[in-house]
Design a protein around this motif. Structure first.
Motif, PDB file in Angstrom:
ATOM      1  N   GLN A 138       0.852  -1.184   0.000  1.00 20.52           N
ATOM      2  CA  GLN A 138       0.000   0.000   0.000  1.00 20.52           C
ATOM      3  C   GLN A 138       0.885   1.230   0.000  1.00 20.52           C
ATOM      4  O   GLN A 138       2.052   1.178   0.378  1.00 20.52           O
TER       5      GLN A 138
ATOM      6  N   GLN B 169      -0.532   4.521   4.521  1.00 21.74           N
ATOM      7  CA  GLN B 169      -1.828   3.849   4.446  1.00 21.74           C
ATOM      8  C   GLN B 169      -1.785   2.614   5.337  1.00 21.74           C
ATOM      9  O   GLN B 169      -0.848   1.828   5.273  1.00 21.74           O
TER      10      GLN B 169
ATOM     11  N   THR C 210      -8.742   6.223   3.438  1.00 17.53           N
ATOM     12  CA  THR C 210      -8.597   5.386   2.252  1.00 17.53           C
ATOM     13  C   THR C 210      -9.862   5.555   1.433  1.00 17.53           C
ATOM     14  O   THR C 210     -10.777   6.286   1.821  1.00 17.53           O
TER      15      THR C 210
END
Length: 1007
Positions: A656, A660, A718
């Motif tokens: 990621q 994140q 996200t």
């Protein structure tokens, strides 16, 4: 109308035999074998009058050619001595007019061989010259079609349709298509738009006889019809009922009863004549408004209602006595709807009218109780609805000769889907959940009928410009969750009855069927997944013992003699994810699965194959369950299986983007596990609300993560969720049952839906789950033992989380979501708020006296000290049996360090002066004082912090706060404040880390 045959589970062969009879010239007898199965068959016999005079009675006799035995007979009675049998017609079937016929039928059990007798002896006589009764005018519904399934619904003033059939016929067909054999309608054309100009309102017999739509509905294969027969005006003038009014009422009801008994003679149908919510008419003023605050009712008004009810009952009783009839039933009911007012001592039908009547049954339109916010808690609903039903029953005069175990039923209940907007797309789930609670309570009490309001909605709320949502099928034609619940129930109940009949050659008693229905609702959460038709299961080529990567545990959780519920847990003991698994077994007996969940289950030639619906991460477990029928011994199967693991290699680069969070990594999580009453339920409006104070906590945390506070709280976004962290560790809630969220609230954004804690409403309930064998419930609680408590609260858990009364404790169940969500890498904070329900039940059952200040060493003080000790053990108690002890011991046993475990114990809110159990807060104040003292002492051995809620005084009702109150409670819990309910609902961030509250506990375990 079609005559229905009882469904046969094995096979059906239709053969037709015409048998000779040794009858006189007057009658001819024919026997027909209608269907067969392995050890029996069903036959019908027709007795036809071929003579020139009416037959007043007849008797048949014959000798079976083999070991045949009549197990069930209708329209006649039989006597059998070995292979000799004689048959006489029942009343209504014994007289045969010239050229006409009567028939009866029976089911046979035998071991095979020749079926038909060589001849039938018939004696047909004409000895009594009385007028012949009307012949059966309808085909007789078969026994299964006549059976009372208890659940039903109604269609009265539906406001939308989808065809050109008209609202009455279309909605009745929709009810029948759902699977119901019960229909409740109004004998009022004005309540069906297409019939409103008929001009026949209040002319009840003519409505049924002359309006084609009503005739069409009565020709449908419903077995039970309930009618609103509403014309209450004559007693509402406070002058009583005159002789003329009584005669007029008697004639109308007698005429209607006569028509039903005559027209539907021999049909197998049951009719129930009643009225609508009588208490509203009782408290209606001359200006048309209804005043439920009235303590007393004018005596003549009460007497007028008593006379109105009794004359209707007399008309029905007289019609049944005067009119020869068979296989058609007729009863009279009245409907009450302000039972809670009657319990409070106000004069209402239940306490001031019902004791002076002779009615057959009582319908309870239960909105006055079921729609209160506090009754979204099942324990509270169950207790108070049961008490209401019992109160009605205690005022109902005894009456013999009725085929009901109890005579009080739920005539209306329901929940408007528009109430649950906070649930978003899941609003139907709330409607279904609350409805199931009413159904389970009424089933357990023994109500003979439970009727949901209704198929199509009849209420449009102009204030919100939409339908209220009292529906099974909504205005767009969508079948709601509660529709699917009814549909699945009817389907499974028919299968149960079919199987029962095949095994016993009879149908179950009402109490036997009620036990099945209650078990169905206790074990069924949502309609189960079904295997795709015509798709054979995938069988492993070389099945063997479960592979080295998994272990399987098969447990029978409940067994009720001819059926059982099983739970199967698959443990992944490998180091890789178990992507696919399959189990297979052959039953050692005649077990047959009827209902399953959390896996795909298929059966082929006695082999059961179960395939996975999801993968099992390394070190975790998954479970599935099922219900099954059986007879004889319930031998455990030998399970063979195939488990396939997939090695997942770690990527050399992060999967990621920087900053994140990795959603699969729990190594930096702080888990929040909320336990208690107000914390658990978080209610503001019925039944739950996303603005409850647990959701408010997430709002406050998000505001504190804006970068301007002193707290190390930050947030990351996200595409799917907002992640909140404290000291770099993700904050997450855990639990076993998720609650509601609105589409845009913080619970939805952070995926931290509120969850249930340990099941139960009181400290004793929770301890029953933590130690089912060792904990003993002291007198004064709503349950007398752990078995009953666990049985009650298991209804709210997923099957894999249900507790057994002989297990080693709820926290040891590795298949339950809670235990799967916690690892040794986590920190855990457990906010606990308990005590309110303990005080309620202990006071309600006179175990404590809250009417006076609590004195030390009094019995009430000892009981309240005992409640506190169940939460926090005293320093001198080293046994570790309190709730906090057991939780801490468990987390330490799975290698979570003591310094990473913290508790936040709340004092409880005060009660308003309207509360019935502790209006002066003597018990609440004493309890809070002891909680503070015990918490201070326990802080030497545990990481334990205080949250102060004792300045909260609810205004939503005597116990629950409003939305604004929840905001203040959230602020108190999070920041350790002690604001009151009347304070301005603004939660100001502290300038320093507080020394108490949830944020203090989070800070402690994060370091």
């Amino acid at each position: 109308m079609h005559a229905k045959l009882l469904p046969l589970s094995v096979f059906t062969i239709l053969t037709f035999l015409s048998l000779p009879s040794l009858a006189g010239q007057k009658c001819d007898v024919q026997m027909t074998i209608q269907s067969e199965w392995e050890d029996g068959y069903m036959a019908s016999v027709v007795v036809r009058n071929t003579g020139t005079e009416p037959i007043s009675d007849w008797e048949l006799s014959w000798q079976w050619p083999s070991d045949q035995e009549v197990t069930h007979i209708w329209n006649a009675t039989s006597a059998q001595d070995e292979n000799l049998i004689s048959v006489v017609g029942k009343q209504g079937y014994i007289k045969v007019p010239i050229g006409q016929a009567q028939s009866f039928g029976f089911n046979i059990r035998y071991s095979g061989g020749e079926q038909k007798p060589a001849h039938i002896n018939a004696s047909c006589n004409n000895t009594i010259n009385k007028p012949d009764p009307p012949p059966p005018s309808r085909d007789l519904l078969d026994p299964l079609s006549q059976y009372n399934f208890i659940l039903g619904t109604q269609t009265i003033n539906p406001r939308y349709t989808f065809t050109d059939k008209g609202s009455l016929v279309e909605s009745a067909e929709a009810i029948y298509s759902m699977g119901s054999n019960l229909l409740k309608i109004a004998l009022s054309p004005s309540l069906y738009s297409e019939l409103s100009n008929s001009g026949l309102d209040y002319q009840f017999k003519r409505i049924l006889k002359e309006i084609p739509e009503f005739q069409q509905v009565l020709e449908m294969d419903f077995s039970i019809y309930m009618f609103w027969v509403e014309d209450s005006g004559s007693w509402m003038d406070n002058k009583g009922m005159s002789e003329e009014e009584l005669n007029w009422q008697y004639d109308k009801i007698y005429s209607l009863a006569e028509y039903l008994l005559t027209e539907y003679n021999g049909s197998g149908k049951t009719f129930m004549i009643g009225h609508w919510e009588g208490d509203w008419n009782l408290v209606q003023k001359t200006d048309g408004t209804r005043d439920d605050s009235q303590e007393t009712i004018p005596p003549k008004r009460l007497q007028g209602l008593i006379d109105w009810i009794n004359i209707r009952q007399k008309a029905i009783d007289d019609a049944k006595a005067n009119i020869t009839h068979s296989d058609v039933n007729l009863y009279h009911y009245i409907e009450v709807n302000r039972v809670e007012s009657a319990i409070q001592g106000k004069e209402r039908i239940t306490n001031a009218v019902l004791p002076h009547t002779n009615v057959d049954l009582v319908s309870y339109s239960a909105y006055d109780l079921t729609t209160k916010e506090k009754h979204s808690d099942f324990a509270t609903l169950h207790s108070e609805l049961t008490s209401a039903l019992e109160f009605i029953n205690s005022n109902l005069p005894k009456k013999s000769g009725l085929p009901f175990e109890k005579r009080v039923f739920i005539g209306e209940y329901g929940y408007g889907e528009s109430w649950f907007k906070d649930w978003g797309a899941r609003s139907g789930e709330a409607q279904d959940l609350l409805s199931r609670n009413v159904i389970k309570t009424a089933l357990q009490w023994g109500a003979p009928f439970i009727l949901y309001w209704q198929m199509y909605d009849n209420e449009y709320d102009s204030w919100i410009s939409e339908f209220t949502g009292y529906w099974l099928i909504d205005k767009d034609g969508n079948k709601k969750e509660i529709y699917k619940t009814h549909q699945e129930y009817y389907k499974d109940a028919r299968a149960f009855l079919d199987n029962y009949y095949m095994e016993n050659s009879s149908l179950p008693s009402e109490s036997e069927f009620r036990a099945y229905a209650l078990k169905w609702f206790e074990s069924s959460k949502t309609p189960p997944p079904q295997p795709k038709p015509d798709t054979p299961p995938t069988v492993p080529e070389e099945p063997g013992e479960p592979s080295g990567q998994c272990n399987v545990e098969y447990t029978v959780q409940n067994d009720w003699g001819n059926g059982f519920m099983a739970n199967v847990v698959i443990y992944n003991k490998g180091k890789t994810s178990l992507d696919k698994w399959q189990l297979q077994w052959n039953w050692q007996g005649n077990q047959s699965i009827t209902h399953f969940w959390n896996a795909q289950v298929a059966e082929s030639n006695g082999t059961i194959t179960v395939t996975s619906e999801s993968s099992i991460p390394a070190g975790e477990a998954r479970a599935f369950g099922f219900n099954a029928n059986y007879s004889g011994e319930n031998t455990l199967p030998i399970i063979i299986g195939n488990c396939t693991g997939t090695l997942t290699t770690e990527p050399s680069q992060p999967s990621q983007p920087p900053n994140q969070p990795n959603e699969h990594s729990d190594s930096s999580s702080i888990k929040l596990w909320f336990i208690g009453d107000s914390i658990t339920y978080g209610m503001t409006t019925l039944p739950y609300n996303s603005n409850g104070f647990r959701s408010q906590i997430w709002d406050y945390l998000a505001k504190a993560a804006d970068g301007n506070s002193i707290f190390p709280i930050d947030q990351e976004s996200t595409s799917e969720q907002l992640i909140l962290k404290y000291n770099g560790k993700q904050l997450e809630t855990i639990g076993t049952i998720t609650g509601p969220t609105g589409p845009d609230d913080m619970s939805q954004q952070t995926k931290n839906y509120w969850h249930s804690g340990i099941p139960g409403a009181t400290t004793s309930d929770l301890l029953c789950y933590l130690d089912p064998i060792g904990h003993q419930i002291t007198p004064g609680y709503n349950f007398t033992n752990c078995l009953n408590s666990i049985k009650n609260f298991n209804q709210f858990l997923s099957e894999m989380c249900m507790e057994g009364e002989t297990s080693s404790g709820w926290l040891t169940n590795q298949a339950c979501n809670l235990t799967r969500d916690i690892t040794s890498e986590d920190s855990v904070v457990i906010p606990i708020q308990l005590g309110t329900n303990d005080i309620t039940f202990l006071s309600m059952n006179n175990a404590i006296d809250c009417s006076l200040p609590i004195e030390e060493n009094s019995e009430s003080a000892q009981k309240l000290n005992m409640v506190v000790s169940k939460i926090i053990s005293s320093p001198n108690n080293i046994q570790g049996i309190s709730i906090t002890d057991r939780i801490q011991n468990y987390f330490e046993s799975i290698d979570i360090p003591t310094e990473k475990i913290a508790f936040v114990i709340s004092t409880i809110p005060r009660r308003s002066d309207l509360d019935g159990q502790d209006p002066k807060n003597y018990c609440t104040d004493f309890y809070n004082q002891k909680i503070r003292k015990s918490l201070s002492e326990a802080s030497n051995t545990k990481n334990i912090f205080l949250a102060d809620q004792e300045n909260i005084v609810p205004t939503g009702d005597p116990v629950h706060p409003t939305t604004e109150g929840h905001k203040i409670m959230a602020c108190n819990l999070l920041y350790g404040k002690n604001l009151g309910h009347s304070d301005i609902p603004s939660c100001i961030l502290p300038s320093n880390i507080p020394d108490k509250g949830l944020l203090k506990a989070i800070d402690h375990v994060s370091n």
